[in-house]
Scaffold this active site. Structure first.
Site, PDB file in Angstrom:
ATOM      1  NE  ARG A  16      27.092  52.758  35.826  1.00 31.89           N
ATOM      2  CZ  ARG A  16      27.134  53.603  34.812  1.00 31.89           C
ATOM      3  NH1 ARG A  16      26.975  54.898  35.031  1.00 31.89           N
ATOM      4  NH2 ARG A  16      27.351  53.180  33.588  1.00 31.89           N
ATOM      5  CG  HIS A 695      26.044  74.680  40.369  1.00 29.01           C
ATOM      6  ND1 HIS A 695      26.867  75.649  40.903  1.00 29.01           N
ATOM      7  CD2 HIS A 695      26.816  73.573  40.227  1.00 29.01           C
ATOM      8  CE1 HIS A 695      28.076  75.137  41.082  1.00 29.01           C
ATOM      9  NE2 HIS A 695      28.065  73.887  40.688  1.00 29.01           N
TER      10      HIS A 695
END
Length: 756
Positions: A16, A695
């Site tokens: 990653r 959110h």
């Protein structure tokens, strides 16, 4: 000789690296040039892996800093006008602002890439959209590959799929009308690739696996008549489903080759057996992690080779973007479960499997006998493993009594019994499940996993957190409480670790979007629940309060959708196994006095097949699996479910058929629009539409929450309306969480008084 190639490769790196570099760059801890250098090194590694596996071409242009559809928006000049950016001179900072938003503009919307767990950025098309070619993204990567002396094949998503995946914005129009302006820009981009020496260009048209309107299908003729005028051979790549219904059209297109996904849709090969050009057979699974049985694959490929000769190409079914990078780094898994390890194949193993197939086709099976024997041995062991196949699980499923997935009484009778003991006020308030996962919680979990914190100390820390969550909810005067899920790292992984039949990798990351990666559990065997998973946490939380405490489980469809699923039995069977295993937990919760139990299904819509003709079968077994998860509960036990932001209109009968007593849904961002569908459908059970967006850290005003609640009251009878946030609060901070919930409760009390 048979040609082998790759349709696309993972972008984020074996460890990653891209994710961590991006995030450092966003925090201004990494210079732009350092990020560019790291990306270049990653591309080089990816290409060298492909070349080392004897691929005839390396895939170029598939690498992206965020999303390949965003790259295409830049390349065609189709970035949203609202940002005010110049697509011809876009900076890296501006590119990331398109994906992540800035102080003036919200980010481009994200949605699922077909039926995968990858998300793309949805193009925003306007009537006034003026396309303009900017092929730099592809040209620069070609030049890098050429400098390494590699044979390359550029990869680009085709114009019809690109247009189909977008949305119309602003003045009403049909985005299909933009096609004639888009095609010349594509021609210009392709010509730039030819100028760099591209002999073959892969054009991806996965939209062909969807139910496209007739005019879109017909347009493939004129579009590819234009694109084929460029001086390169075009490979039209389809994947994720069958394109057999378009066989005659595709065979007549003036392209040099066609790629078919023969893993998802092996039966479509019959429709193309008389194809007269290059046929690329997608035979290695590009979106799951299981090792192929190479002998079986060769049984399909050898007759094809005899018929097509050098016109046969072989490849993975789709881009390898959807698989983890390298199995060899999974040292712990290999030690812990050697058999399972031998059944898996990640990206680097898949390109090697492809190489073995190529050698066998070119030089005979004997030339790779050892590899074929190993593949066969793994397949045979998997077919008979007692670790996978548990007779008692199959027997239990087979012997479920008729109607096991149905509640004892209809909702109208159940709700009377539930209300009698719940004794809740009008418009009862609750939360969806999780509360903020603080740094302290994460630190305690990490320390426990490393062995630095004892089990007793870890559990004490979690109990302290649960008590904190309960007390805050009492202070806020919420009606039905939750324990906050402090002990859970992830809503699927938590249950996977406690169910038999699941395994976990350490480095099995795949890109979800941008820098976000997920590490899906591996469902490899029959699923059972060896012991209670959540009962003691919920019992402890209930012991702290006289208010109703809600038990929290993740539903079978969501667990299935967010995992790598075994491919030796139908997905429907796996899903029902999970449902039955969860039912044991539900009954234990009920016996422990937890009589409101939520079974989350945020992913139920995600599982819909690409073709509508297949929807009913899916919805039937998905619904059955959900209902099985609460089989046997008493009428006075209230089953809740939660679903994330979705278009429900076309599947409302299936949602109603779940027969949950209460459904909570994410609706605030759509201004309650979703509720109209529920009202028109006359949705029969209780419903809790989200009254604020979790959110965002922003605290909604009382007027905003009241506006949404009044809209809800216009379409849902007050006796059946619950009040809750849109989603779980895991990603929020405590300060804003308290402030947001206080507004929600205060407004609810005001309306209650008015309605009394």
């Amino acid at each position: 000789m048979t040609t082998s190639h790759i349709l696309g490769f993972p972008r984020v790196g074996a460890k990653r690296e891209l994710k961590f570099a991006q995030e450092r760059y966003w925090r201004k801890e990494l210079a732009e040039q350092d990020l560019l250098d790291l990306a270049k090194a990653l591309r080089e590694k990816n290409w060298k892996h492909q070349a080392a596996a004897n691929a005839d071409f390396v895939a170029v242009g598939d690498f992206t800093f965020y999303d390949h559809i965003l790259d295409l928006q830049v390349a065609t000049g189709a970035i949203p006008a609202r940002f005010g950016f110049d697509s011809q001179n876009l900076t890296l900072d501006q590119y990331f602002q398109l994906a992540r938003g800035n102080k003036d503009q919200f980010a481009i919307e994200m949605t699922k890439w077909f039926d995968t767990n990858y998300h793309y950025l949805v193009p925003e098309f306007q009537k006034s959209t003026a396309f303009k070619a900017n092929p730099a993204h592809y040209v620069n990567q070609i030049r890098e590959a050429k400098a390494l002396g590699l044979n390359f094949k550029p990869v680009i998503v085709g114009p019809l799929t690109f247009l189909w995946l977008g949305k119309e914005k602003g003045e009403a129009f049909n985005r299909f009308d933009l096609l004639n302006q888009l095609v010349p820009v594509y021609v210009e981009i392709l010509n730039a690739l030819v100028a760099e020496g591209a002999e073959w260009i892969q054009i991806d048209e996965p939209a062909l696996a969807l139910d496209l309107p007739a005019e879109w299908v017909e347009a493939y003729k004129s579009v590819y008549a234009e694109l084929s005028k460029v001086n390169a051979k075009l490979l039209l790549a389809t994947y994720f489903g069958s394109v057999a219904e378009h066989a005659e059209l595709l065979k007549a297109l003036p392209v040099a080759g066609l790629h078919l996904d023969l893993v998802r849709a092996p039966e479509q090969l019959a429709a193309f057996e008389d194809y007269s050009k290059v046929l690329s057979a997608g035979v290695i699974e590009g979106r799951n992690i299981w090792r192929a049985n190479l002998n079986k694959v060769l049984d399909v490929l050898e007759p094809l080779k005899a018929k097509l000769g050098e016109r046969l190409w072989i490849a993975p079914s789709c881009s390898l973007l959807h698989t983890p990078f390298d199995l060899e780094v999974e040292v712990q898994l290999k030690e812990k479960n050697t058999a399972l390890y031998s059944w898996l194949s990640f990206t680097l193993q898949k390109v090697e499997e492809l190489n073995v197939l190529k050698q066998a086709l070119n030089n005979g099976r004997a030339s790779v006998q050892a590899a074929l024997d190993a593949s066969q041995a793994a397949a045979d062991a998997r077919a008979t493993s007692k670790e996978i196949h548990r007779p008692e699980v199959a027997e239990r499923l087979a012997n479920l009594p008729k109607g096991a997935d149905q509640r004892k009484s209809p909702f109208a009778e159940r709700i009377v019994k539930q209300n009698a003991w719940l004794n809740l006020p009008l418009l009862p308030t609750t939360n969806i499940g999780s509360f903020p996962q603080t740094t302290e919680i994460r630190h305690a979990r990490a320390s426990f996993k490393k062995g630095e914190l004892s089990l007793a100390d870890y559990e004490a820390a979690m109990k302290k957190e649960i008590e904190y969550v309960v007390r805050r909810q009492e202070e806020l005067d919420l009606d039905v409480l939750v324990h906050g899920e402090a002990e859970r790292n992830d809503m699927v992984e938590y249950f996977g670790e406690l169910l038999d039949g699941f395994a976990f990798t350490k480095f099995g990351w795949v890109q979800s979007y941008g820098s976000r990666c997920v590490k899906p559990p591996v469902i490899y065997g029959d699923v059972t629940r060896p012991e209670p998973m959540t009962v003691r946490w919920s019992q402890y939380a209930q012991s702290l309060t006289n208010r109703v405490m809600k038990g929290m489980l993740t539903g079978p469809v969501t667990i299935l959708q967010w995992s790598f699923v075994r491919n030796d039995i139908p997905r429907s069977t796996v899903c029902k196994q999970i449902g039955v295993a969860l039912s044991d937990e539900v009954l234990d919760l009920e016996a422990a006095g937890i009589k409101v139990i939520q079974i989350d299904e945020p992913a139920i819509r995600e599982g819909l097949p690409l073709k509508r003709a297949d929807w009913d079968a899916y919805l039937q077994w998905a619904g059955e699996a959900f209902r099985l998860s609460s089989m046997g509960v008493q009428d006075d036990t209230q089953i809740h479910t939660h679903m994330c932001y979705s278009e429900f209109n076309d599947i409302l009968p299936a949602i109603a058929a779940l027969d949950a007593d209460v459904i909570t849904i994410e609706t605030s961002r759509s201004d309650m629009e979703l509720l109209t569908a529920f009202a028109d459908f006359k949705y029969p059970n209780d419903i809790g539409p989200g009254v604020y967006d979790i959110h965002s850290p922003r605290v909604p005003t009382a007027a905003e929450v009241e506006h949404l609640l009044r809209k809800a009251l216009n379409v849902i009878p007050k006796e059946r309306l619950w009040v809750n946030p849109d989603c779980g609060l895991k990603t929020r901070g405590w300060t804003e969480t308290i402030d947001q919930l206080k507004v929600m409760v205060d407004v609810t009390k005001k309306l209650r008084a008015e309605l009394a």
